[in-house]
Write a protein that holds these residues in place. Structure first.
Motif, mmCIF file in Angstrom:
data_model
loop_
_atom_site.group_PDB
_atom_site.id
_atom_site.type_symbol
_atom_site.label_atom_id
_atom_site.label_comp_id
_atom_site.label_asym_id
_atom_site.label_seq_id
_atom_site.Cartn_x
_atom_site.Cartn_y
_atom_site.Cartn_z
ATOM 1 N N LEU A 234 -6.495 -16.377 -5.606
ATOM 2 C CA LEU A 234 -5.880 -15.124 -5.160
ATOM 3 C C LEU A 234 -5.547 -15.138 -3.679
ATOM 4 O O LEU A 234 -4.765 -14.298 -3.214
ATOM 5 C CB LEU A 234 -6.828 -13.950 -5.443
ATOM 6 C CG LEU A 234 -7.044 -13.560 -6.904
ATOM 7 C CD1 LEU A 234 -8.098 -12.465 -6.999
ATOM 8 C CD2 LEU A 234 -5.736 -13.092 -7.538
ATOM 9 N N ASP A 235 -6.121 -16.069 -2.949
ATOM 10 C CA ASP A 235 -5.926 -16.114 -1.505
ATOM 11 C C ASP A 235 -4.440 -16.289 -1.163
ATOM 12 O O ASP A 235 -3.782 -17.219 -1.620
ATOM 13 C CB ASP A 235 -6.733 -17.266 -0.909
ATOM 14 C CG ASP A 235 -6.711 -17.252 0.612
ATOM 15 O OD1 ASP A 235 -6.590 -16.158 1.187
ATOM 16 O OD2 ASP A 235 -6.791 -18.340 1.213
ATOM 17 N N GLY A 236 -3.916 -15.369 -0.362
ATOM 18 C CA GLY A 236 -2.521 -15.437 0.073
ATOM 19 C C GLY A 236 -1.532 -14.766 -0.843
ATOM 20 O O GLY A 236 -0.347 -14.664 -0.489
ATOM 21 N N LEU A 237 -1.969 -14.281 -2.016
ATOM 22 C CA LEU A 237 -1.051 -13.625 -2.946
ATOM 23 C C LEU A 237 -0.894 -12.146 -2.592
ATOM 24 O O LEU A 237 -1.816 -11.499 -2.098
ATOM 25 C CB LEU A 237 -1.562 -13.748 -4.387
ATOM 26 C CG LEU A 237 -1.671 -15.162 -4.976
ATOM 27 C CD1 LEU A 237 -2.178 -15.083 -6.410
ATOM 28 C CD2 LEU A 237 -0.327 -15.885 -4.926
ATOM 29 N N GLU A 242 -4.881 -1.770 -7.010
ATOM 30 C CA GLU A 242 -6.042 -1.925 -7.880
ATOM 31 C C GLU A 242 -6.525 -3.374 -7.964
ATOM 32 O O GLU A 242 -7.728 -3.625 -7.835
ATOM 33 C CB GLU A 242 -5.733 -1.362 -9.270
ATOM 34 C CG GLU A 242 -5.602 0.164 -9.289
ATOM 35 C CD GLU A 242 -5.470 0.699 -10.698
ATOM 36 O OE1 GLU A 242 -5.263 -0.112 -11.633
ATOM 37 O OE2 GLU A 242 -5.592 1.916 -10.878
ATOM 38 N N PRO A 243 -5.638 -4.369 -8.186
ATOM 39 C CA PRO A 243 -6.117 -5.752 -8.170
ATOM 40 C C PRO A 243 -6.725 -6.165 -6.832
ATOM 41 O O PRO A 243 -7.699 -6.921 -6.786
ATOM 42 C CB PRO A 243 -4.857 -6.561 -8.483
ATOM 43 C CG PRO A 243 -3.963 -5.629 -9.214
ATOM 44 C CD PRO A 243 -4.223 -4.291 -8.597
ATOM 45 N N ARG A 244 -6.152 -5.660 -5.743
ATOM 46 C CA ARG A 244 -6.699 -5.995 -4.423
ATOM 47 C C ARG A 244 -8.102 -5.411 -4.256
ATOM 48 O O ARG A 244 -8.999 -6.076 -3.733
ATOM 49 C CB ARG A 244 -5.774 -5.473 -3.326
ATOM 50 C CG ARG A 244 -6.235 -5.876 -1.924
ATOM 51 C CD ARG A 244 -5.177 -5.570 -0.871
ATOM 52 N NE ARG A 244 -4.842 -4.162 -0.806
ATOM 53 C CZ ARG A 244 -3.716 -3.618 -1.231
ATOM 54 N NH1 ARG A 244 -2.779 -4.387 -1.782
ATOM 55 N NH2 ARG A 244 -3.483 -2.323 -1.128
ATOM 56 N N ALA A 245 -8.302 -4.179 -4.728
ATOM 57 C CA ALA A 245 -9.632 -3.570 -4.651
ATOM 58 C C ALA A 245 -10.630 -4.325 -5.515
ATOM 59 O O ALA A 245 -11.795 -4.514 -5.132
ATOM 60 C CB ALA A 245 -9.557 -2.105 -5.074
ATOM 61 N N ALA A 246 -10.175 -4.784 -6.703
ATOM 62 C CA ALA A 246 -11.065 -5.536 -7.592
ATOM 63 C C ALA A 246 -11.463 -6.876 -6.984
ATOM 64 O O ALA A 246 -12.620 -7.307 -7.091
ATOM 65 C CB ALA A 246 -10.394 -5.744 -8.942
ATOM 66 N N SER A 247 -10.527 -7.550 -6.330
ATOM 67 C CA SER A 247 -10.844 -8.835 -5.703
ATOM 68 C C SER A 247 -11.769 -8.645 -4.502
ATOM 69 O O SER A 247 -12.659 -9.473 -4.254
ATOM 70 C CB SER A 247 -9.556 -9.545 -5.278
ATOM 71 O OG SER A 247 -8.854 -8.788 -4.297
ATOM 72 N N THR A 248 -11.581 -7.550 -3.770
ATOM 73 C CA THR A 248 -12.475 -7.250 -2.646
ATOM 74 C C THR A 248 -13.892 -6.988 -3.141
ATOM 75 O O THR A 248 -14.880 -7.432 -2.537
ATOM 76 C CB THR A 248 -11.964 -6.029 -1.865
ATOM 77 O OG1 THR A 248 -10.649 -6.298 -1.383
ATOM 78 C CG2 THR A 248 -12.889 -5.693 -0.706
#
Length: 570
Positions: A234-237, A242-248
């Motif tokens: 996911l790095d750099g995408l 919502e996906p960003r919050a889930a990855s965080t």
């Protein structure tokens, strides 16, 4: 009747007249007590919650909504009685008191599905004034003269509505959350980097022989590597919200609980990370402590009350690990005047005189300040804030001082190791930049990052008072808080018998109000929703219901164009 579309709804209007032969009013007028919350709502709900005050929540075109006044009454009574949405809808259908409170509706007036309450909360949450029901009730209390210039602050535990998860469940659930929110192409890419034989299609604890230490370690290491593989891809995408919050969240749970051993294996760390996430279902919930030996999971509800009328004047919600003083300024914000009293003015209260901090003396000081300034308005009584030791920090005292508010908060006495001299045995002169020890040695105060420090080590060798002053082989070090004068002055004031009498008569009133707010299990002590913002709005709604019950007891009514109370604030 269903609110299927929460957006395209026009404003519904409450019925103006009831059928005299089928109305709930005739029976309830005789059966209910004079100080019942149902009677107060029956008489004044159309002024408290007029349909027009919710007009901004609806559109110009669409289906007609359930009248907002009726929904507001149901929401208040729901929080007052501690009911779920389904139970509230049933009570509105079958309980005659609820129909009476909603304006004396006919006894066969229909109810609505429970999702109407869900939709109304969503509309309020998205609006500019989400707590307008609480604000409307508080405004009536102010207009009735029931809110003065004194506040008592306190907080209480609010248990979360989810289960606390262990490390393994946290990591696996966070991985599932990322995969669930990713699109099809991204999910395929992410799954290509996974090594565990796990579908990751639903959250939960994986199967494992938990009594086998080697198998447990292998599971933790495998989950950690799968999580890191997802984060690496996911790095750099560019991700959506919502996906960003889930990855965080995934990165947070991996970093807070795991550490890499010397052999390269990831294992559970033998520590507790600060601000640790305890659940992926409610990532904002935290573990907190009421006392050193009593913990809880969830949030803290904070409130301020007027001690005379016992009206809740402000509420706030934080994570369970937040300090009580962190939201103190928000709770007493309504006391802040346009022109704060400057402590340097001649008429300011002398902190060295305890008797001058009594409510009567404070009022006379406020009057003299107004007179000297040539104020045309009647003098306002001095604002006062009461609180326990949780609010007795230098930071809170400084905020109160800047706002011109008298601080009646308990400040804990200074402590020292092994019964040695406390800081109060030293003479600290910040103006001269010196400190004097009990033996008479004078040293200069040195500035450090969080205040000042006095180093007496050069004078401790051979001092006859050393055994009573320090156990350190280096000698005595004295750290001086940036707000030393405020803390020292507060400690002196609270030794006064007048201060103690006033504090003991005033501060405990907030404990009874907290008991009123959390007396119901559902939505009281235990939150009925997830997320700090939702819990905060729900806590404000509980406060509104509690205030309405108090207004009913005080006999508040609207007459001759004004709100009045049969009983005063005393």
């Amino acid at each position: 009747m269903r609110d299927r579309d929460p957006i395209r709804m026009t404003l519904g209007k409450s019925p103006d007249h009831a059928d005299l032969f089928r109305s709930s009013a005739a029976f309830c007028d005789e059966a209910l007590g004079e100080h019942s919350i149902y009677r107060l709502l029956h008489v004044e709900a159309h002024r408290l919650f007029p349909d027009e005050s919710f007009a901004d929540l609806f559109t110009a075109r669409g289906r007609r909504s359930i009248p907002p006044r009726l929904v507001a009454v149901v929401m208040v009574l729901q929080r007052f009685e501690g009911l779920s949405d389904r139970e509230a809808a049933e009570h509105f259908l079958f309980d005659l008191r609820w129909k009476y409170a909603a304006g004396g509706l006919d006894y066969d007036h229909g109810s609505f599905v429970h999702t109407v309450l869900v939709a109304m909360r969503a509309r309020l949450r998205a609006s500019a004034r989400p707590d307008r029901i609480f604000e409307a009730v508080l405004d009536v209390a102010k207009k009735a003269g029931l809110v003065g210039r004194r506040r008592v602050l306190d907080s209480t535990a609010l248990y979360d509505a989810v289960a606390t998860q262990d490390t393994v469940t946290l990591i696996r659930s966070a991985i599932c959350g990322v995969l669930r929110l990713a699109d099809v192409a991204l999910t395929t890419t992410l799954r290509a980097g996974l090594r565990r034989d796990d579908a990751y299609d639903k959250s939960g604890k994986p199967t494992c022989n938990w009594e086998d230490a080697a198998e447990r370690e292998a599971l933790v290491d495998a989950l950690a590597r799968d999580g890191q593989a997802i984060l690496a891809r996911l790095d750099g995408l560019e991700l959506g919200a919502e996906p960003r919050a889930a990855s965080t969240l995934l990165a947070t749970v991996l970093g807070q609980d795991l550490e890499e051993r010397a052999d390269g294996v990831f294992a559970i760390a033998r520590r507790v990370a600060p601000d640790r996430v305890i659940s992926t279902v409610d990532p904002e919930a935290r573990h907190g402590h009421k006392t050193a030996s009593r913990g809880f999971d969830g949030y803290k509800g904070h409130l301020a009350i007027d001690p005379e009328s016992e009206i809740v004047t402000a509420t706030a919600v934080t994570a369970a690990n937040a300090g009580d003083g962190s939201v103190a300024e928000e709770l007493f914000a309504d006391l802040v005047t346009a022109r704060p009293i400057d402590a340097s003015e001649p008429a300011a209260i002398d902190a060295s005189e305890p008797a001058a901090r009594t409510p009567q003396a404070a009022e006379s000081v406020a009057e003299s300040v107004a007179a000297e300034n040539g104020a045309n308005e009647p003098p306002r009584p001095s604002a006062q804030v009461y609180g326990d030791a949780s609010y007795g920090s230098g930071e809170v005292l400084e905020k109160l001082e800047r706002a011109g508010i008298e601080a009646n908060v308990k400040v804990m006495p200074p402590t020292s190791r092994a019964g040695c001299f406390t800081q109060e045995a030293f003479v600290i002169d910040r103006a001269a930049g010196t400190a004097t020890c009990p033996a008479g040695a004078v040293v200069a105060l040195r500035v450090i990052q969080d205040g000042q420090r006095a180093d007496f080590s050069a004078h401790c060798e051979g001092c006859t008072l050393r055994d009573k002053c320090t156990t350190s082989p280096r000698g005595r070090m004295l750290n001086v808080h940036p707000n030393f004068e405020l803390l020292h002055g507060a400690r002196r004031r609270q030794r006064s018998p007048e201060w103690k009498k006033d504090y003991r008569a005033t501060r405990p009133k907030v404990e009874r109000k907290i008991a009123h707010l959390v007396r119901r299990k559902h939505g009281g002590r235990r939150a009925r929703v997830r997320g700090r913002l939702r819990v905060a709005h729900d806590f404000a709604l509980i406060a509104a219901a509690t205030n309405l019950a108090r207004l009913a007891v005080l006999g508040v009514r609207h007459a001759a164009g004004a709100w009045t109370a049969a009983r005063g604030r005393a």
